[in-house]
Design an enzyme around this catalytic site. Structure first.
Site, PDB file in Angstrom:
ATOM      1  N   THR A  71       0.769  -1.628  -0.446  1.00  0.00           N
ATOM      2  CA  THR A  71      -0.163  -0.041  -0.080  1.00  0.00           C
ATOM      3  C   THR A  71       0.535   1.217   0.437  1.00  0.00           C
ATOM      4  O   THR A  71       0.348   2.036  -0.488  1.00  0.00           O
ATOM      5  CB  THR A  71      -1.141  -0.595   1.356  1.00  0.00           C
ATOM      6  OG1 THR A  71      -1.923  -1.133   1.408  1.00  0.00           O
ATOM      7  CG2 THR A  71      -1.808   1.023   1.667  1.00  0.00           C
ATOM      8  N   ASP A 154      -3.986   6.087   7.010  1.00  0.00           N
ATOM      9  CA  ASP A 154      -3.394   7.610   6.866  1.00  0.00           C
ATOM     10  C   ASP A 154      -2.160   6.918   6.024  1.00  0.00           C
ATOM     11  O   ASP A 154      -1.733   8.236   5.446  1.00  0.00           O
ATOM     12  CB  ASP A 154      -2.965   7.231   8.301  1.00  0.00           C
ATOM     13  CG  ASP A 154      -1.575   6.206   8.253  1.00  0.00           C
ATOM     14  OD1 ASP A 154      -1.497   5.759   8.256  1.00  0.00           O
ATOM     15  OD2 ASP A 154      -2.152   5.924   9.912  1.00  0.00           O
ATOM     16  N   ASP A 282      -9.278  -3.172  -0.268  1.00  0.00           N
ATOM     17  CA  ASP A 282      -8.244  -4.111   0.056  1.00  0.00           C
ATOM     18  C   ASP A 282      -9.197  -4.981   1.669  1.00  0.00           C
ATOM     19  O   ASP A 282      -8.034  -5.812   1.727  1.00  0.00           O
ATOM     20  CB  ASP A 282      -6.885  -3.229   0.858  1.00  0.00           C
ATOM     21  CG  ASP A 282      -6.228  -3.786   0.812  1.00  0.00           C
ATOM     22  OD1 ASP A 282      -5.248  -4.837   0.247  1.00  0.00           O
ATOM     23  OD2 ASP A 282      -5.181  -3.340   1.884  1.00  0.00           O
TER      24      ASP A 282
HETATM   25 ZN    ZN Z   1      -2.870  -1.061  -0.275  1.00  0.00          ZN
END
Ligand code: ZN
Length: 537
Positions: A71, A154, A282
């Site tokens: 990510t 975040d 996700d």
């Molecule tokens: Zn991700």
């Protein structure tokens, strides 16, 4: 003669290119774990926002080309024009054995120098991002440009916003929060009140449309756990499962639209940028895999939420351009993959553990202490207090041990990766070490990098919170769609491979913002279907 030439020129320029005013608002949406495979599987079923975006410039083979398909690295490429080798974001977490605190794991979006912090209870910060984002470049060119970032995670919000956003809000277990000392705009206060009220209510399972009924197959993961037939039923006050559901993306997109309205984005003297991180895909992928009713319901709901979001952007009367992509792809739970035609799908076992491998090496070399650190897939770090000679011996033995492991495809040393030139060919043609080079950072990369074989899931026990994941060197984790849309754009599809690092210079060109090619890895993608171009010469 002159008149004739002018007429010929006008014919050669598509009408749309002449009519569309430059965007006053750039909107960048990252759908976490939205693989090119999921886009291909569902694209014909979309009727909402995804259907609209398919009427633009469609790049179905976008690549997060680097090896670290996670990510934080993925989000770092989207609005910087740069690969992790330049952004410095080589993983979600890396190990800094010289860090001045007990916890040597460093989270990509934290400031580990804040006293009392650790990688679980961290202080969110853009400190580790080594390059500016598009928003930062816009502000540097015209300080009146505003940068607004909203995301479910975040790290998604931070990596797309950069170092000095005007507004940045992410979800923190049960509310949208920001850096310390930031006063929430009315839109955030409202979003938090709405989310609180929603979470307080139980939620019945969603109805299964026919498309999703076809996915309803219970897949046993452990003796007590199955996936594949879920419909997001939730008990009252269950904030965790609110996050793992379509409700979460709707909240994020709703907040983004409300902030655009409240801040009058796109109505100022200079263009503004709004980035949105839709994280639920996700969470759904990790919790339930990619091929059950859960992902089907999630993507159809996201399509509707995106449609609502774009309708709100339309209603604002501000010319805007939007791009949608993903931070990485994904891979289904190996239990279902193995049932559905690919029996070699497996989970890892304990043999990859750096601690265990390191203990065997320590015994052979008569060394003490933990020699190897990491997860066993990706970067592995060697104890930095060893002598140069000891380090070399440990490295050599670790390479032998990991290379011999039947779960491992390749092992690269840090020196081998550093000596590899940054890839310049299309990302579907890169070698594995070129993928590792695209995620190489001299300070942060491990002493060796382990690439697992394809279809190996780096989760030992599917009975925990995650059954499936991403993060590999393989294309199912690297390929993501890149969809550009703006009013008047003549639709086209370009199936050849491009990079997510191409997005930033492409958007910059739409607002005539110069970007030095030497500062980035990406290149401008021409969004004009005909002979005209949206890119600088
Ligand atoms: Zn991700």
């Amino acid at each position: 003669m002159k008149r004739l030439m002018l007429a010929a020129l006008m014919v050669a320029t598509p009408a749309a290119a002449q009519e569309a005013p430059p965007p006053k608002l750039l909107v960048a949406i990252a759908v976490d774990q939205f693989s090119a495979d999921l886009f291909a599987q569902y694209r014909r079923h979309f009727t909402g926002g995804f259907a609209r975006l398919q009427q633009g410039a469609v790049f179905p083979s976008g690549y997060q080309g680097h090896a670290a398909t996670e990510t934080c690295p993925g989000h770092s490429t989207i609005l910087t024009g740069s690969r992790p080798s330049r952004t410095g974001i080589i993983a979600n977490d890396w190990i800094d054995l010289r860090a001045g605190r007990t916890d040597k794991t460093v989270y990509c979006a934290e400031d580990e120098s804040v006293p009392g912090s650790n990688s679980d209870h961290y202080t969110v910060s853009p400190l580790h991002l080594r390059v500016p984002t598009l928003g930062e470049r816009m502000k540097a060119a015209t300080p009146a440009s505003r940068v607004v970032s909203v995301a479910g995670k975040d790290r998604a919000a931070v990596m797309m916003a950069g170092h000095a956003p005007d507004q940045i809000w992410w979800w923190n277990s049960d509310a949208f929060v920001s850096y310390a000392g930031r006063t929430p705009p009315a839109a955030v206060t409202k979003a938090n009140a709405d989310a609180k009220a929603r979470i307080a209510q139980a939620r019945a399972g969603m109805d299964l449309p026919a498309i999703c009924q076809a996915h309803a197959l219970a897949v046993p993961i452990t003796a007590t756990k199955t996936i594949g037939t879920g419909r997001f039923a939730r008990t009252a006050s269950d904030a965790k499962n609110f996050r793992i559901s379509p409700e979460f993306d709707a909240a994020v997109l709703g907040l983004a639209a409300d902030l655009a309205d409240e801040l009058k984005l796109g109505s100022g003297p200079a263009p503004d940028i709004l980035s949105v991180g839709a994280s639920a895909t996700d969470y759904v992928g990790h919790t339930y895999g990619t091929q059950g009713t859960e992902m089907c319901l999630q993507l159809l709901a996201l399509d509707r939420a995106l449609g609502d979001f774009l309708a709100r952007m339309d209603a604002r009367g501000v010319p805007y351009a939007v791009v949608l992509t993903a931070d990485h792809g994904g891979h289904d739970a190996p239990e279902r993959i193995a049932m559905q035609g690919v029996p070699e799908a497996h989970r890892i076992d304990a043999t990859l553990s750096p601690k265990t491998v390191g203990e065997a090496i320590a015994a052979r070399l008569k060394l003490s202490g933990q020699l190897l650190h990491g997860s066993g897939a990706g970067d592995i770090w060697i104890d930095p207090t060893l002598t140069r000679k000891q380090h070399a011996a440990v490295l050599a033995q670790a390479v032998v041990a990991y290379t011999a492991n039947p779960l491992v495809h390749s092992v690269f040393t840090k020196d081998q990766i550093a000596a590899t030139p940054s890839p310049t060919s299309p990302p579907d043609s890169w070698t594995l070490i070129e993928e590792a080079r695209a995620a190489y950072d001299a300070e942060r990369t491990g002493d060796l990098v382990v690439a697992l074989k394809p279809r190996i899931t780096p989760i030992r026990d599917g009975g925990g919170s995650s059954v499936a994941t991403h993060g590999s060197f393989w294309d199912y984790d690297r390929r993501v769609p890149i969809l550009f849309w703006r009013l008047g754009l003549v639709p086209f599809e370009q199936p050849l491979a491009v990079e997510t690092a191409d997005i930033m210079p492409t958007l910059a060109a739409l607002i005539a913002l110069p970007v030095a090619k030497s500062e980035i890895d990406g290149r401008c993608l021409d969004l004009d279907a005909g002979p005209a171009t949206t890119c600088p010469n």
